[in-house]
Write a protein that holds these residues in place. Structure first.
Motif, PDB file in Angstrom:
ATOM      1  N   ARG A   1       0.831  -1.209   0.000  1.00 39.22           N
ATOM      2  CA  ARG A   1       0.000   0.000   0.000  1.00 39.22           C
ATOM      3  C   ARG A   1       0.863   1.256   0.000  1.00 39.22           C
ATOM      4  NH1 ARG A   1      -3.679   2.066   4.765  1.00 39.22           N
ATOM      5  NH2 ARG A   1      -4.597   3.831   3.709  1.00 39.22           N
ATOM      6  N   ALA A   2       1.931   1.269   0.792  1.00 37.25           N
ATOM      7  CA  ALA A   2       2.830   2.418   0.831  1.00 37.25           C
ATOM      8  C   ALA A   2       3.477   2.617  -0.538  1.00 37.25           C
ATOM      9  CB  ALA A   2       3.883   2.228   1.909  1.00 37.25           C
ATOM     10  N   THR A   3       3.892   1.537  -1.164  1.00 38.33           N
ATOM     11  CA  THR A   3       4.483   1.621  -2.508  1.00 38.33           C
ATOM     12  C   THR A   3       3.453   2.128  -3.512  1.00 38.33           C
ATOM     13  OG1 THR A   3       5.958  -0.217  -1.972  1.00 38.33           O
ATOM     14  CG2 THR A   3       5.667   0.305  -4.305  1.00 38.33           C
ATOM     15  N   ASP A   4       2.225   1.597  -3.406  1.00 40.24           N
ATOM     16  CA  ASP A   4       1.159   2.033  -4.315  1.00 40.24           C
ATOM     17  C   ASP A   4       0.834   3.515  -4.122  1.00 40.24           C
ATOM     18  OD1 ASP A   4       1.017  -0.505  -5.312  1.00 40.24           O
ATOM     19  OD2 ASP A   4      -0.807  -1.066  -4.216  1.00 40.24           O
ATOM     20  N   LEU A   5       0.798   3.967  -2.868  1.00 41.61           N
ATOM     21  CA  LEU A   5       0.518   5.382  -2.604  1.00 41.61           C
ATOM     22  C   LEU A   5       1.636   6.277  -3.139  1.00 41.61           C
ATOM     23  CD1 LEU A   5      -1.059   5.306   0.967  1.00 41.61           C
ATOM     24  CD2 LEU A   5      -2.186   5.816  -1.199  1.00 41.61           C
ATOM     25  N   ALA A   6       2.878   5.845  -2.975  1.00 42.29           N
ATOM     26  CA  ALA A   6       4.002   6.627  -3.499  1.00 42.29           C
ATOM     27  C   ALA A   6       3.932   6.686  -5.023  1.00 42.29           C
ATOM     28  CB  ALA A   6       5.327   6.017  -3.044  1.00 42.29           C
ATOM     29  N   LEU A   7       3.606   5.568  -5.651  1.00 39.80           N
ATOM     30  CA  LEU A   7       3.468   5.535  -7.105  1.00 39.80           C
ATOM     31  C   LEU A   7       2.303   6.415  -7.560  1.00 39.80           C
ATOM     32  CD1 LEU A   7       4.484   4.338  -9.753  1.00 39.80           C
ATOM     33  CD2 LEU A   7       2.959   2.398  -9.379  1.00 39.80           C
ATOM     34  N   LEU A   8       1.194   6.378  -6.861  1.00 38.74           N
ATOM     35  CA  LEU A   8       0.039   7.218  -7.190  1.00 38.74           C
ATOM     36  C   LEU A   8       0.379   8.698  -7.031  1.00 38.74           C
ATOM     37  CD1 LEU A   8      -2.963   7.396  -7.946  1.00 38.74           C
ATOM     38  CD2 LEU A   8      -3.480   7.283  -5.490  1.00 38.74           C
ATOM     39  N   ALA A   9       1.087   9.050  -5.963  1.00 37.20           N
ATOM     40  CA  ALA A   9       1.489  10.444  -5.759  1.00 37.20           C
ATOM     41  C   ALA A   9       2.412  10.907  -6.882  1.00 37.20           C
ATOM     42  CB  ALA A   9       2.166  10.596  -4.405  1.00 37.20           C
ATOM     43  N   ALA A  10       3.334  10.055  -7.322  1.00 37.66           N
ATOM     44  CA  ALA A  10       4.234  10.410  -8.423  1.00 37.66           C
ATOM     45  C   ALA A  10       3.444  10.600  -9.707  1.00 37.66           C
ATOM     46  CB  ALA A  10       5.304   9.331  -8.594  1.00 37.66           C
ATOM     47  N   MET A  11       2.461   9.747  -9.948  1.00 34.63           N
ATOM     48  CA  MET A  11       1.643   9.875 -11.152  1.00 34.63           C
ATOM     49  C   MET A  11       0.821  11.167 -11.127  1.00 34.63           C
ATOM     50  SD  MET A  11       0.512   5.861 -11.680  1.00 34.63           S
ATOM     51  CE  MET A  11      -1.035   6.276 -12.348  1.00 34.63           C
ATOM     52  N   VAL A  12       0.266  11.510  -9.979  1.00 34.70           N
ATOM     53  CA  VAL A  12      -0.503  12.759  -9.850  1.00 34.70           C
ATOM     54  C   VAL A  12       0.407  13.963 -10.087  1.00 34.70           C
ATOM     55  CG1 VAL A  12      -1.728  14.223  -8.186  1.00 34.70           C
ATOM     56  CG2 VAL A  12      -2.324  11.806  -8.402  1.00 34.70           C
ATOM     57  N   LEU A  13       1.622  13.920  -9.548  1.00 34.08           N
ATOM     58  CA  LEU A  13       2.575  15.010  -9.749  1.00 34.08           C
ATOM     59  C   LEU A  13       2.930  15.156 -11.232  1.00 34.08           C
ATOM     60  CD1 LEU A  13       4.409  17.187  -8.544  1.00 34.08           C
ATOM     61  CD2 LEU A  13       6.166  15.422  -8.300  1.00 34.08           C
ATOM     62  N   VAL A  14       3.202  14.041 -11.895  1.00 38.35           N
ATOM     63  CA  VAL A  14       3.529  14.081 -13.325  1.00 38.35           C
ATOM     64  C   VAL A  14       2.342  14.634 -14.114  1.00 38.35           C
ATOM     65  CG1 VAL A  14       3.982  12.627 -15.352  1.00 38.35           C
ATOM     66  CG2 VAL A  14       5.296  12.302 -13.264  1.00 38.35           C
ATOM     67  N   LEU A  15       1.138  14.209 -13.772  1.00 30.87           N
ATOM     68  CA  LEU A  15      -0.049  14.700 -14.446  1.00 30.87           C
ATOM     69  C   LEU A  15      -0.228  16.205 -14.223  1.00 30.87           C
ATOM     70  CD1 LEU A  15      -2.575  14.066 -16.098  1.00 30.87           C
ATOM     71  CD2 LEU A  15      -3.748  13.553 -13.952  1.00 30.87           C
TER      72      LEU A  15
END
Length: 184
Positions: A34-48
């Motif tokens: 979950r922590a990895t998924d949240l970090a990946l989601l945050a990175a995707m939101v930042l890139v977007l």
């Protein structure tokens, strides 16, 4: 300790495999994932967000400025140059093309206005010449259009018919002039 078991048949073998994990192990693995998924989601939101900001700055804002300037061309405001827009090469080329069109319209409009002014001056000079020729003639002359409306007449024509100048203005029908000239 609570455990979760799963079984699976091994195809072609008389064997069943059973595996079990404790609930605590499952929760630990899930929390780490979950922590990895949240970090990946945050990175995707930042890139977007960065992509959207870039698109807004390089494409949306220049197109909006260009749109506003082109909208001003519609009602005939062609004297103000289009703003220089920065952005994708295609937008810059589009703006340059529209600016060239606006400048050509402005030049053509000025040329046509000059031509109209010249033709108006020539028509006025010809009208003055015609008026002098009419006045210099000793006979009464009137000119009517194909629908028998008066275009022009001289003073001698009015005197010949015994008409006041108001009775024979340009645009008066011949029938009205005849009715005014003939006694009842």
């Amino acid at each position: 300790m609570a455990r979760i078991y799963g079984t699976a048949d091994v195809p072609g073998r008389p064997l069943v495999v059973a595996a079990g994990l404790s609930v605590a192990d499952i929760r630990t693995d899930w929390a780490a994932g979950r922590a990895t998924d949240l970090a990946l989601l945050a990175a995707m939101v930042l890139v977007l967000a960065l992509t959207l900001a870039f698109l807004r700055m390089r494409i949306v804002a220049p197109v909006a400025r260009l749109h506003a300037a082109v909208a001003d061309l519609g009602p005939g405001r062609i004297t103000a140059p289009l703003p220089v827009v920065g952005g994708a090469r295609e937008i810059v080329e589009l703006a340059a093309g529209i600016e060239a069109m606006r400048a050509a319209l402005d030049r053509n409009t000025r040329s046509l206005e000059d031509e109209v002014a010249l033709r108006t001056a020539e028509a006025s000079a010809r009208g003055a010449l015609l008026d002098s020729a009419f006045s210099a003639l000793g006979q009464g002359i009137a000119i009517f259009d194909p629908d028998l409306f008066l275009i022009a007449c001289n003073r001698q024509y009015l005197d010949l018919l015994g008409l006041a100048p108001d009775a024979a203005r340009p645009g008066t029908p011949l029938a009205a002039i005849a009715a005014a000239a003939l006694p009842e």
